[in-house]
Design a protein around this motif. Structure first.
Motif, PDB file in Angstrom:
ATOM      1  N   CYS A 163       0.849  -1.188   0.000  1.00  0.00           N
ATOM      2  CA  CYS A 163       0.000   0.000   0.000  1.00  0.00           C
ATOM      3  C   CYS A 163       0.888   1.242   0.000  1.00  0.00           C
ATOM      4  N   CYS A 196       1.405   4.076   2.623  1.00  0.00           N
ATOM      5  CA  CYS A 196       1.710   3.433   3.899  1.00  0.00           C
ATOM      6  C   CYS A 196       3.029   2.654   3.869  1.00  0.00           C
ATOM      7  N   CYS A 253      -4.826  -3.185   3.612  1.00  0.00           N
ATOM      8  CA  CYS A 253      -3.653  -2.552   4.206  1.00  0.00           C
ATOM      9  C   CYS A 253      -3.838  -2.517   5.717  1.00  0.00           C
TER      10      CYS A 253
END
Ligand code: SF4
Ligand code: SF4
Ligand code: SF4
Ligand code: ZN
Lengths: 748, 69
Positions: free
Chosen positions: B14, B17, B42
């Motif tokens: 992700c 992130c 995620c």
């Protein structure tokens, strides 16, 4: 507004459930068609059951019936009537098995049947079966005496035994006395005139239909012993029906049909059916093989004309009356149509059925009405028309244009190409508009979508709004005559919009362009379905073609019976697989390339790979497109509409282009197969750009260890996903997909 | 609806992130129905990934089923 009653009238118009002529000609109403079919298949025992179920004294009736059904059999007009009587005899020989008849539980009511002729025996048979206690009073020779001589040994006795098995009591008398006719100890009396020659009341008048006499307990029938066997039998049966109702204190006539005497409204198509003579048996009687061959001559009388012509009706099976009933029942019971949405939404509303049906049954009316009710109830599946409506809104909001001709402040004529022609053939719209200005310089331009998709989707309120808006704008322009190149717009403006409108082809036929040029091969001319009853325009198109020497190949379903390309009624939206079948079947109707004068038809039909011309390819050869060209994708269509709007604004009116959308700067690139995949999934390149613009803004996406990335965005009701590889500012699109389900993020 | 729909290829990270996706039970809804399904998610921001096969296969079928109910 249409109410439930009107709809039931519509439903009743379909005659497919009416009996075929043979059954209508049978006084017993035997399902002759099913019987003959079973004989064709040599399913003798099934065939026998069909006879036994409907006949009193089947072993006698089969042998003695004069077969009035054959007088009405439709095969009679196409060779000879089916040998129904002979087939029944074969069936008896092959399959007679005397299943003992189990009468209904005793009802405690007594009926006396006077006479031992066919009518009294039939009356007794039917009543005993229903649980009445029946007594037969025959003349000296006994029950059935007059029939016996014409029957093989034992045949009569077999049926009399069945009567005995149902507890019918037999009595004979030498002279019929008045006491037998007293109804004190019995509940009803039947007097058959086909046995006793004396002692019968001379003036026993009865109602022809119910066979009831002036004394309500007395019923009569069977004109004389010489009368035909089947007439007597039928009288007895009709009387039994009345007696049963009478003894239950029910109306003798309510919901009861008089004998049809061969009359029926079922009207099977007989055109093209080969004449065939009756099969003659080699011996006295048909062998099983011969009987099957004779039965195979039956034309299996059904109507189903509309079903045979319409791929949609074939897809859903049955016939319109059944569908109509299912839809109505659904509405009245559940206030919804669970399970019938796809049936209701898939019809193209093309009205071919209405034209073909002998009684003008309209499946289109049924489906459109159902859609309107569902929309009103807020009960329409969100997906069914979503994309088409989105396209309509886009054409109305983003790519419309309404102007007088450049340099003019009034319009005598307004050219309205229609959103589809603009979307598929922008250059031809351009050249056509300029040509029309040569005919009348005060010719304005109107790019827009007429709102037919909203109408087809059953969105009455929205359609009304659109129509009002159109009317207002048209009045503002000084209410000039609208000239359109789209037959759907024409129909919609005429029927729903109340605007003054004509077809551009009616104008062009008066002012044919110089260079108009025929293709060098005969073409199959496919009329758009929305022009089905527009005689004037169809005629103009043909004249234009004829004048330029275009040869036409025959196409069965054309003119009034033409077929829809699968776009009409938003069929392609609600049921893309079916719409594909529709066009495949359509192009298979001619070996030749097709020619049409509707932009949507041209692109839909071309989707099969068949070469398809648009009439403008012949009218303006300089702008002709390759007939083998594949259809424009949905993204190209949007792009073309933009392009056309821009061209008008910039080149004719010297204005600046309309502002770009923020996502227009997103640079995407894809292979041809991906372009087609997106098209089939109704994913626009604009949707991709918007998804990627959202990704750039949020900087949120997924990345694979091999470098592929995935971004998603929810646009309207739909979530789009794009898989791509990024190279500088270019997105190479690898895949894209969408769904309508919502993802609930944790914590939401 | 299948309760689990995890692709063979789980090598997805992700962004921003920066963490790999994990199989997690999440809720998906449509019209008046809701389902619990295991999907790649995620672990940090909770964003869910929907595979092409799922969207055009089972999800589409269920959408149609619910629409015609
Ligand atoms: S052709 Fe067959 S179905 Fe038609 S009327 Fe004759 S027997 Fe009946
Ligand atoms: S698709 Fe056309 S012919 Fe078929 S049922 Fe609908 S309106 Fe009738
Ligand atoms: S054409 Fe179709 S709708 Fe009309 S009577 Fe025949 S089966 Fe019924
Ligand atoms: Zn995250």
């Amino acid at each position: 507004m249409r109410n439930q009653n009107d709809l039931h009238d519509v439903e009743a118009r379909c005659t497919e459930e009416q009996p075929p002529a043979c059954s209508a000609g049978c006084p017993l109403g035997i399902d002759v068609r099913a019987f003959v079919l079973a004989m064709k298949e040599k399913s003798f025992s099934k065939a026998w059951k069909l006879l036994e179920r409907g006949m009193p004294l089947p072993g006698v009736t089969v042998r003695l019936c004069e077969a009035p059904c054959e007088n009405f059999c439709l095969r009679g007009e196409l060779g000879d009537a089916i040998a129904i009587s002979a087939l029944e005899k074969v069936c008896l020989r092959e399959a007679e098995h005397s299943t003992p008849i189990r009468p209904l539980p005793a009802r405690g009511k007594k009926v006396r049947c006077i006479g031992g002729g066919a009518s009294s025996l039939a009356c007794a048979w039917d009543l005993a079966k229903k649980g009445y206690s029946v007594e037969i009073v025959a003349s000296e020779g006994g029950a059935g005496a007059a029939l016996k001589a014409r029957l093989p040994e034992g045949a009569l006795e077999k049926e009399l035994e069945k009567l005995e098995g149902m507890n019918v009591r037999f009595r004979t008398t030498t002279s019929l006395t008045a006491e037998e006719r007293v109804t004190d100890e019995i509940d009803a009396l039947y007097i058959g005139h086909d046995d006793f020659t004396s002692g019968l009341p001379a003036d026993l008048a009865c109602d022809e239909f119910t066979r009831q006499c002036s004394t309500p307990q007395i019923f009569t029938g069977g004109a004389s012993p010489q009368d035909s066997f089947i007439t007597g039998l039928s009288d007895g049966r009709q009387a039994a029906l009345s007696i049963d109702r009478f003894l239950q204190n029910a109306s003798l006539t309510t919901g009861r049909f008089p004998l049809r005497h061969g009359q029926t409204t079922l009207s099977p198509e007989t055109e093209g059916i080969e004449h065939l003579p009756r099969i003659a048996p080699a011996g006295d009687m048909y062998t099983a093989e011969e009987a099957a061959a004779e039965a195979a001559r039956c034309i299996d009388c059904h109507c189903l004309r509309c079903v045979r012509a319409c791929v949609y009706l074939q897809e859903y099976g049955d016939f319109p009356r059944k569908h109509a009933r299912a839809i109505f029942n659904n509405f009245s019971i559940y206030q919804g149509v669970h399970g019938a949405y796809s049936l209701i939404d898939s019809c193209s509303l093309c009205r071919q059925c209405e034209e073909i049906c002998p009684t003008n049954f309209s499946m289109a009316d049924i489906c459109l009405d159902a859609r309107e009710r569902l929309v009103e109830a807020g009960d329409i599946p969100p997906n069914a028309h979503y994309f088409a409506l989105q396209e309509m809104h886009h054409a109305q909001e983003e790519t419309s244009l309404l102007r007088h001709a450049p340099g003019h402040s009034a319009s005598k004529v307004l050219f309205y190409p229609g959103c589809q022609l603009a979307a598929m053939r922008p250059q031809q719209v351009w050249i056509l508009y300029n040509y029309l200005r040569g005919i009348e310089e005060e010719t304005g331009i109107w790019l827009d979508c007429c709102g037919a998709p909203a109408h087809w989707a059953g969105r009455k309120a929205e359609t009304k709004e659109i129509n009002a808006r159109f009317r207002e704008r048209w009045l503002e322009m000084g209410s000039p005559k609208i000239v359109t190149a789209c037959s759907s717009c024409l129909e919609h403006f005429r029927e729903d919009g109340g605007l003054e409108v004509d077809s551009v082809w009616n104008l062009l036929v008066k002012f044919p362009p110089e260079g108009i040029h025929a293709a060098n091969i005969p073409l199959a001319l496919s009329d758009p379905c929305t022009a089905r009853w527009d005689e004037e325009t169809k005629e103009s198109v043909r004249t234009l073609l004829q004048d330029c020497g275009q040869q036409l190949a025959p196409l069965a379903a054309s003119g009034k019976t033409t077929e829809c390309c699968g776009f009409g009624g938003l069929m392609e939206n609600a049921n893309p697989q079916l719409a594909q079948k529709v066009i495949e079947a359509r192009v298979a109707q001619s070996e030749q390339p097709f020619l049409t004068w509707c932009a949507m038809c041209r692109d839909r039909l071309a989707k099969t790979g068949k070469p398809v011309y648009h009439i403008l390819d012949l009218i303006f050869p300089s702008q002709a497109r390759d007939p083998a060209e594949p259809p424009a994708t949905i993204s190209e269509r949007r792009y073309n509409r933009h392009l056309l709007q821009k061209k008008f604004l910039v080149e004719l009116y010297g204005e600046k282009e309309t502002a770009d959308k923020p996502w227009d700067s997103i640079n995407i690139d894809m292979e041809e197969d991906i372009r087609l995949l997106l098209d089939s999934r109704h994913i626009l390149e604009d949707d991709i750009r918007r998804t990627l613009a959202a990704r750039e803004e949020s900087d949120a996406f997924f990345v694979n260890s091999d470098g592929r990335e995935r971004a998603s965005a929810k646009l309207g009701d739909v979530t789009f996903w794009v898989e791509y590889r990024r190279e500088g500012y270019i997105y190479h699109i690898l895949r894209a997909w969408s769904h309508r389900m919502n993802l609930v993020k944790e914590g939401d | 609806m299948d309760l689990r729909f995890i692709p063979d290829d789980m090598n997805w990270i992700c962004q921003p992130c920066g963490v790999p996706l994990e199989a997690r039970k999440v809720e998906i809804t449509y019209l008046n129905a809701s389902f619990k399904v295991e999907l790649p998610v995620c672990p940090k921001c909770g964003r869910i990934m929907v595979e092409e096969e799922l969207a055009t296969g089972r999800m589409f079928e269920v959408e149609q089923l619910l629409e015609d109910k």
